[in-house]
Design a protein around this motif. Structure first.
Motif: not given
Length: 161
Positions: A71-92
């Motif tokens: 699920x991480x790759x499909x989660x990274x896209x909305x994290x980027x698109x919706x400016x969820x910086x904490x989520x993006x960091x966790x995924x990266x």
């Protein structure tokens, strides 16, 4: 598609009326992390569209807890698109771990990520490079730290980044 939209609408309406998310397993009929993550991703998009900040925070927190290979790759896209910086960091951080990177790259979600958010791949490469650079510097100074948090002698070591 219509069923997923109806479930998403029901989840959104439940949140608006009750200020809480419904039980995703009960709502979707599936008791999997994948279904919960998918629903949270859709609700994240809706929360951004309708300016429901509390829903955004709840979805972001749930997605941070449910990061997984599939699920991480499909989660990274909305994290980027919706400016969820904490989520993006966790995924990266999750994807950058050597034991996860190869597996994530083989998922369909990674192909989706390449098409929908190529800039995130650049950030991922930079993140991996920083980790590798840090590992090289640590080993040059005789403080080599293995990925499990131990040094070459098996002692637990607190890493500094």
């Amino acid at each position: 598609m219509a069923v997923r939209n109806a479930v998403g609408i029901n989840a959104l309406l439940h949140f608006i009326y009750w200020d809480a998310l419904p039980d995703m397993a009960e709502l979707t009929g599936l008791n999997t992390k994948w279904a919960s993550a998918l629903m949270s991703q859709h609700l994240l998009a809706a929360s951004d569209r309708y300016c429901l900040d509390r829903l955004t925070l709840i979805c972001e927190a749930r997605l941070c807890e449910d990061v997984a290979i599939n699920t991480v790759a499909t989660t990274l896209a909305p994290a980027e698109q919706h400016h969820c910086f904490q989520l993006k960091s966790v995924c990266l951080k999750f994807v950058a771990m050597p034991e996860n990177l190869r597996a994530v790259m083989q998922t369909d979600g990674f192909e989706y990520l390449k098409e929908s958010c190529p800039s995130v791949l650049t950030e991922l490469l930079e993140f991996v490079a920083r980790i590798n650079e840090h590992s090289l510097m640590a080993s040059k100074h005789g403080n080599e730290v293995l990925l499990d948090g131990s040094d070459v002698h098996g002692r637990r070591v607190k890493q500094r980044l």
